[in-house]
Design a protein around this motif. Structure first.
Motif, PDB file in Angstrom:
ATOM      1  N   PHE A   1      35.272  30.817  59.323  1.00 26.06           N
ATOM      2  CA  PHE A   1      34.884  29.857  60.335  1.00 26.06           C
ATOM      3  C   PHE A   1      34.304  28.646  59.823  1.00 26.06           C
ATOM      4  CE2 PHE A   1      34.988  33.460  62.915  1.00 26.06           C
ATOM      5  CZ  PHE A   1      35.879  33.223  63.946  1.00 26.06           C
ATOM      6  N   ASP A   2      34.659  27.520  60.025  1.00 26.84           N
ATOM      7  CA  ASP A   2      34.173  26.131  59.197  1.00 26.84           C
ATOM      8  C   ASP A   2      32.623  26.025  60.110  1.00 26.84           C
ATOM      9  OD1 ASP A   2      33.002  23.632  58.837  1.00 26.84           O
ATOM     10  OD2 ASP A   2      35.124  23.156  58.251  1.00 26.84           O
ATOM     11  N   LEU A   3      31.664  26.015  59.423  1.00 24.03           N
ATOM     12  CA  LEU A   3      30.451  25.814  59.989  1.00 24.03           C
ATOM     13  C   LEU A   3      29.981  24.552  60.631  1.00 24.03           C
ATOM     14  CD1 LEU A   3      28.024  27.455  57.520  1.00 24.03           C
ATOM     15  CD2 LEU A   3      28.982  28.429  59.702  1.00 24.03           C
ATOM     16  N   ARG A   4      30.825  23.454  60.260  1.00 24.89           N
ATOM     17  CA  ARG A   4      30.509  22.288  60.968  1.00 24.89           C
ATOM     18  C   ARG A   4      31.468  21.974  62.106  1.00 24.89           C
ATOM     19  NH1 ARG A   4      32.679  20.033  55.107  1.00 24.89           N
ATOM     20  NH2 ARG A   4      33.942  21.801  55.672  1.00 24.89           N
ATOM     21  N   THR A   5      32.459  22.683  62.330  1.00 25.04           N
ATOM     22  CA  THR A   5      33.634  22.646  63.425  1.00 25.04           C
ATOM     23  C   THR A   5      33.533  23.785  64.299  1.00 25.04           C
ATOM     24  OG1 THR A   5      35.611  22.917  62.131  1.00 25.04           O
ATOM     25  CG2 THR A   5      34.829  20.793  62.076  1.00 25.04           C
ATOM     26  N   GLY A   6      33.153  24.863  63.791  1.00 23.80           N
ATOM     27  CA  GLY A   6      33.656  26.308  64.621  1.00 23.80           C
ATOM     28  C   GLY A   6      34.782  26.866  64.263  1.00 23.80           C
ATOM     29  N   GLN A   7      35.770  25.952  63.859  1.00 24.30           N
ATOM     30  CA  GLN A   7      37.375  26.107  63.781  1.00 24.30           C
ATOM     31  C   GLN A   7      37.499  27.436  62.575  1.00 24.30           C
ATOM     32  OE1 GLN A   7      39.841  24.902  65.674  1.00 24.30           O
ATOM     33  NE2 GLN A   7      38.432  23.944  66.717  1.00 24.30           N
ATOM     34  N   PRO A   8      38.504  28.267  63.038  1.00 25.46           N
ATOM     35  CA  PRO A   8      38.866  29.310  62.047  1.00 25.46           C
ATOM     36  C   PRO A   8      39.833  28.733  61.331  1.00 25.46           C
ATOM     37  CG  PRO A   8      40.102  29.486  64.224  1.00 25.46           C
ATOM     38  CD  PRO A   8      39.069  28.287  64.414  1.00 25.46           C
TER      39      PRO A   8
ATOM     40  N   THR B   1      34.855  35.428  67.174  1.00 22.99           N
ATOM     41  CA  THR B   1      35.949  35.490  68.174  1.00 22.99           C
ATOM     42  C   THR B   1      36.939  36.168  68.338  1.00 22.99           C
ATOM     43  OG1 THR B   1      37.233  33.610  67.580  1.00 22.99           O
ATOM     44  CG2 THR B   1      35.232  33.012  68.809  1.00 22.99           C
ATOM     45  N   HIS B   2      37.462  37.101  67.136  1.00 21.89           N
ATOM     46  CA  HIS B   2      38.345  38.126  66.955  1.00 21.89           C
ATOM     47  C   HIS B   2      38.066  39.353  67.485  1.00 21.89           C
ATOM     48  CE1 HIS B   2      40.451  41.073  64.523  1.00 21.89           C
ATOM     49  NE2 HIS B   2      41.398  40.617  65.239  1.00 21.89           N
ATOM     50  N   GLN B   3      36.940  39.787  66.915  1.00 21.01           N
ATOM     51  CA  GLN B   3      36.132  40.928  67.629  1.00 21.01           C
ATOM     52  C   GLN B   3      34.896  40.886  67.434  1.00 21.01           C
ATOM     53  OE1 GLN B   3      37.883  44.358  65.460  1.00 21.01           O
ATOM     54  NE2 GLN B   3      39.090  45.001  67.337  1.00 21.01           N
ATOM     55  N   ASP B   4      33.841  41.770  68.117  1.00 19.77           N
ATOM     56  CA  ASP B   4      32.661  41.573  68.198  1.00 19.77           C
ATOM     57  C   ASP B   4      31.918  42.036  66.776  1.00 19.77           C
ATOM     58  OD1 ASP B   4      32.558  41.038  70.828  1.00 19.77           O
ATOM     59  OD2 ASP B   4      32.262  42.951  71.497  1.00 19.77           O
ATOM     60  N   ALA B   5      31.864  41.173  66.012  1.00 19.53           N
ATOM     61  CA  ALA B   5      30.951  41.285  64.626  1.00 19.53           C
ATOM     62  C   ALA B   5      29.853  40.086  64.489  1.00 19.53           C
ATOM     63  CB  ALA B   5      31.880  41.211  63.494  1.00 19.53           C
TER      64      ALA B   5
ATOM     65  N   PRO C   1      44.154  33.407  60.547  1.00 17.54           N
ATOM     66  CA  PRO C   1      43.937  34.838  61.408  1.00 17.54           C
ATOM     67  C   PRO C   1      43.030  35.722  60.536  1.00 17.54           C
ATOM     68  CG  PRO C   1      46.473  34.179  60.736  1.00 17.54           C
ATOM     69  CD  PRO C   1      45.545  33.091  60.139  1.00 17.54           C
ATOM     70  N   PRO C   2      42.768  36.627  61.255  1.00 16.13           N
ATOM     71  CA  PRO C   2      42.974  37.210  62.663  1.00 16.13           C
ATOM     72  C   PRO C   2      42.296  36.324  63.859  1.00 16.13           C
ATOM     73  CG  PRO C   2      41.600  38.887  61.842  1.00 16.13           C
ATOM     74  CD  PRO C   2      41.590  37.753  60.706  1.00 16.13           C
ATOM     75  N   ALA C   3      41.432  35.425  63.493  1.00 19.67           N
ATOM     76  CA  ALA C   3      40.729  34.913  64.617  1.00 19.67           C
ATOM     77  C   ALA C   3      41.505  33.444  64.900  1.00 19.67           C
ATOM     78  CB  ALA C   3      39.485  34.332  64.258  1.00 19.67           C
ATOM     79  N   LYS C   4      41.930  33.145  66.020  1.00 20.16           N
ATOM     80  CA  LYS C   4      42.605  32.289  66.616  1.00 20.16           C
ATOM     81  C   LYS C   4      41.526  30.956  67.464  1.00 20.16           C
ATOM     82  CE  LYS C   4      46.548  34.902  67.071  1.00 20.16           C
ATOM     83  NZ  LYS C   4      47.648  35.316  67.663  1.00 20.16           N
TER      84      LYS C   4
END
Length: 110
Positions: A70-77, A45-49, A80-83
């Motif tokens: 990112f946590d695979l269970r929740t998707g939460q970062p 969600t930070h940049q296209d990778a 940073p840099p992803a928010k």
């Protein structure tokens, strides 16, 4: 349910990318985290990778571009840099085959 691959084709610590052509939505990354399977949207969600190209440690994947985790269970970062979190998807194993059930896109999501 979208069939992804046999469990034997996705060893622990590895990931596979399911293209948007197959999902009719967005690319999905499916991970085997020590025998437990997880699926998230493949694009950071930070940049296209591709997160499927990232590094897996436990239930966390690190983006190969700028090291967002990112946590695979929740998707939460985890910082940073992803928010923005990535969308998670339900995974089931049926007759030795990994399947993904896509979660609905959230309203207003790109």
């Amino acid at each position: 349910m979208i069939p992804v691959c046999p469990t034997s084709a996705l060893p622990p610590g590895e990931a596979v990318r399911v293209s948007a052509d197959v999902t009719d939505d967005v690319a999905i990354a499916v991970f085997n985290a020590d025998g437990e399977f997880f699926a998230i949207d493949d694009t950071c969600t930070h940049q296209d990778a591709s997160l499927a190209d990232g590094w897996l440690e436990g239930c966390t994947v690190e983006c190969p571009l700028h090291a967002s985790c990112f946590d695979l269970r929740t998707g939460q970062p985890s910082g940073p840099p992803a928010k923005t979190p990535v969308r998670t998807h339900a995974v089931s194993v049926v007759d030795g085959v990994v399947h993904v059930t896509l979660s609905p896109a959230e309203e207003g999501a790109a």
